[in-house]
Design an enzyme around this catalytic site. Structure first.
Site, PDB file in Angstrom:
ATOM      1  N   CYS A   1      -4.920   2.804  -3.659  1.00  0.00           N
ATOM      2  CA  CYS A   1      -3.659   3.235  -3.040  1.00  0.00           C
ATOM      3  C   CYS A   1      -2.598   2.146  -3.166  1.00  0.00           C
ATOM      4  O   CYS A   1      -1.814   1.898  -2.243  1.00  0.00           O
ATOM      5  CB  CYS A   1      -3.871   3.604  -1.576  1.00  0.00           C
TER       6      CYS A   1
ATOM      7  N   GLN B   1      -4.305  -5.344   6.282  1.00  0.00           N
ATOM      8  CA  GLN B   1      -5.217  -6.212   5.545  1.00  0.00           C
ATOM      9  C   GLN B   1      -5.214  -7.656   6.039  1.00  0.00           C
ATOM     10  O   GLN B   1      -5.962  -8.479   5.532  1.00  0.00           O
ATOM     11  CB  GLN B   1      -4.867  -6.185   4.049  1.00  0.00           C
TER      12      GLN B   1
ATOM     13  N   LYS C   1     -10.250  -1.658  10.310  1.00  0.00           N
ATOM     14  CA  LYS C   1     -10.193  -2.824   9.422  1.00  0.00           C
ATOM     15  C   LYS C   1     -10.692  -4.095  10.112  1.00  0.00           C
ATOM     16  O   LYS C   1     -10.903  -5.110   9.455  1.00  0.00           O
ATOM     17  CB  LYS C   1      -8.751  -3.071   8.955  1.00  0.00           C
TER      18      LYS C   1
ATOM     19  N   HIS D   1       0.856  -1.183   0.000  1.00  0.00           N
ATOM     20  CA  HIS D   1       0.000   0.000   0.000  1.00  0.00           C
ATOM     21  C   HIS D   1       0.893   1.234   0.000  1.00  0.00           C
ATOM     22  O   HIS D   1       2.023   1.210   0.483  1.00  0.00           O
ATOM     23  CB  HIS D   1      -0.874  -0.043   1.266  1.00  0.00           C
TER      24      HIS D   1
ATOM     25  N   ASP E   1       3.250  -4.638   7.751  1.00  0.00           N
ATOM     26  CA  ASP E   1       1.999  -3.882   7.641  1.00  0.00           C
ATOM     27  C   ASP E   1       0.856  -4.892   7.686  1.00  0.00           C
ATOM     28  O   ASP E   1       0.611  -5.618   6.722  1.00  0.00           O
ATOM     29  CB  ASP E   1       1.999  -3.097   6.321  1.00  0.00           C
TER      30      ASP E   1
END
Length: 520
Positions: free
Chosen positions: A480, A319, A342, A239, A316
């Site tokens: 993004c 997700q 999220k 991202h 990260d």
């Protein structure tokens, strides 16, 4: 409202179709009326089936759809209706009673997963107030979960309770409300620690979200330890929030940003990662799950390779956190970041996990209250982590809301959620792949609940707008993640993403709407 007595007065035309409509209305009455229907049946002498009162049957929509069928069908004549027994179509009726049966392929019927799908998504959906509305005259189908998930009433009530009953600043007050707020805030920190299996709650820093979390690490560890000529490795699947912060600090410090490449399926080429590492590589920051193709990156292998060169790694987890189990100690991650919104929590709250030995070495990013031990005009002595990185009044309510969201997910079971979403994603890919003029983008070996596609001759933004007219919310754009899309030759895509409250009915509605768009 059309009642049964009026239907009985109609002539027996259309081969008894109106009588059939009446029977359908009885058979598929609302779920909350089923118990009453059974009770009436048990106490009705000589009756095999109970009949609901006329006022409890709203037949207007059924009649309109039924007459449309008699006049020439729904426009989807190739899709058999529930109850068809054509052996050639091998239609699989849905347990939830949706009216269109979408054919399953043998591949999908043979799909296995290590966990059984134990979620009752229809029951779960009742916990999410926002899902019970109509958009453009249709029941809302929320398939934009990759951007943000909806919030269960349990989370909403927890935030409301804080503001109604014990709103206060924390850590610095001697009164009762301050103590209650402090306890709830720190309890939320401990819930995060347990959820991702950090060694101690001192390794959990509350921030506004994944973006702020990555910026915090880049502006503390990166600014402190990068020197001219050094290198930072990210990936093409990342991202923008995991690219731009490192780009900026690299430019500021005279360092270079390098990226792990992606193959045509949307998987990282990890053999190239090993070749990218040089004696000047100082940091690796990579996404756990790609937000465009759903690729689950082999972060354990990435971390092992990096650690063999004494290079720290940030993962990260924006997700991944809501879709697959995360154990930061098992992964060996040095940093792990994610956003509350999220994972069914509120906006404006997120987490940075950092190994305590690293946090102890890092200078603060922002200055202010709470992050200090002592201040004079000449100097400041900083607090210990995590307080060192939480300057100012924190987002107390939303930290508590995040704790409630993690409780909610934990009760359902993250592995149960993973299994449910896995089956739903594969079902969606199978059904969408059968539509002429639709191209699925990416086919990674391991993936979570993301599907990306384009339609021939129909711009991506227009597709998103047309789906919205059918009440279906998806993301339509570059997500993004422009380097990821460009690696596979695209600038944009339509991206439905699935969550624990989504059902096969939601997928079926998407498939039907896409067919409608293509057939305009």
């Amino acid at each position: 409202m059309i009642n049964i007595s009026e239907l009985n007065s109609f002539p027996a035309q259309d081969g008894g179709s109106l009588a059939m409509l009446k029977e359908i209305a009885q058979r598929y009455c609302p779920e909350e009326l089923q118990a009453e229907r059974r009770r009436v049946g048990e106490h009705s002498s000589g009756m095999r089936k109970a009949i609901l009162p006329d006022e409890q049957l709203n037949l207007s929509e059924l009649e309109a759809g039924f007459r449309q069928l008699l006049a020439g069908g729904s426009g989807y004549g190739e899709l058999p209706y529930l109850g068809d027994t054509d052996a050639q179509t091998k239609t699989i009726p849905h347990e939830d009673g949706f009216g269109i049966g979408i054919p399953e392929t043998q591949k999908l019927r043979d799909l296995h997963y290590e966990e059984a799908d134990t979620l009752n998504s229809e029951q779960i959906k009742r916990d999410f107030p926002v899902l019970h509305q109509k958009v453009n005259g249709h029941d809302l189908v929320w398939l934009d979960n990759g951007a943000t998930t909806q919030k269960p009433i349990q989370v909403i009530d927890k935030i409301s309770d804080y503001y109604k009953n014990y709103n206060s600043n924390i850590h610095r007050g001697a009164h009762t409300l301050a103590a209650r707020a402090t306890d709830a805030y720190e309890e939320a920190r401990e819930k995060v620690q347990r959820f991702i299996n950090a060694a101690t709650s001192e390794e959990i820093i509350f921030v506004r979200g994944t973006t702020e979390g990555i910026n915090l690490v880049a502006q503390t560890y990166g600014r402190q330890f990068l020197t001219p000529g050094d290198e930072v490795i990210v990936s093409e699947l990342d991202h923008h929030a995991n690219i731009v912060p490192w780009q900026r600090v690299a430019q500021e410090r005279g360092a270079t940003l390098r990226a792990i490449p992606t193959d045509k399926n949307g998987d990282l080429v990890l053999s190239e990662f090993e070749r990218l590492i040089t004696p000047r590589t100082r940091f690796v920051s990579v996404g756990h799950v790609n937000n465009t193709f759903g690729t689950i990156n082999d972060v354990r292998r990435i971390i092992d390779i990096a650690h063999s060169h004494n290079i720290p790694v940030l993962v990260d987890g924006a997700q991944s956190i809501a879709h697959t189990p995360v154990d930061v100690q098992q992964l060996g991650a040095d940093f792990f970041v994610f956003s509350g919104h999220k994972i069914y929590g509120p906006n404006g709250i997120g987490v940075v996990y950092g190994r305590k030995d690293l946090l102890d070495k890092m200078q603060p990013w922002q200055g202010g209250g709470n992050m200090i031990k002592d201040v004079t005009i000449e100097r400041t002595e900083y607090n210990v982590p995590p307080a060192r990185f939480e300057a100012g009044t924190p987002n107390v309510a939303d930290a508590i809301g995040l704790g409630a969201a993690l409780d909610y997910v934990s009760r359902l079971g993250i592995r149960n959620i993973e299994a449910h979403e896995h089956r739903l994603t594969e079902y969606a890919r199978e059904q969408l792949a059968q539509i002429p003029g639709l191209t699925l983008i990416g086919n990674p070996k391991n993936r979570v609940s993301v599907v990306s596609f384009v339609l021939d001759g129909i711009p991506v933004p227009e597709t998103g707008t047309l789906l919205d007219k059918e009440g279906i919310a998806v993301r339509a754009g570059h997500h993004c993640a422009q380097p990821a899309l460009r690696a596979l030759g695209y600038e944009m895509s339509v991206r439905p993403t699935f969550a624990l409250y989504n059902t096969r009915e939601d997928v079926d509605k998407l498939v039907i709407a896409v067919k409608k768009i293509i057939g305009r």
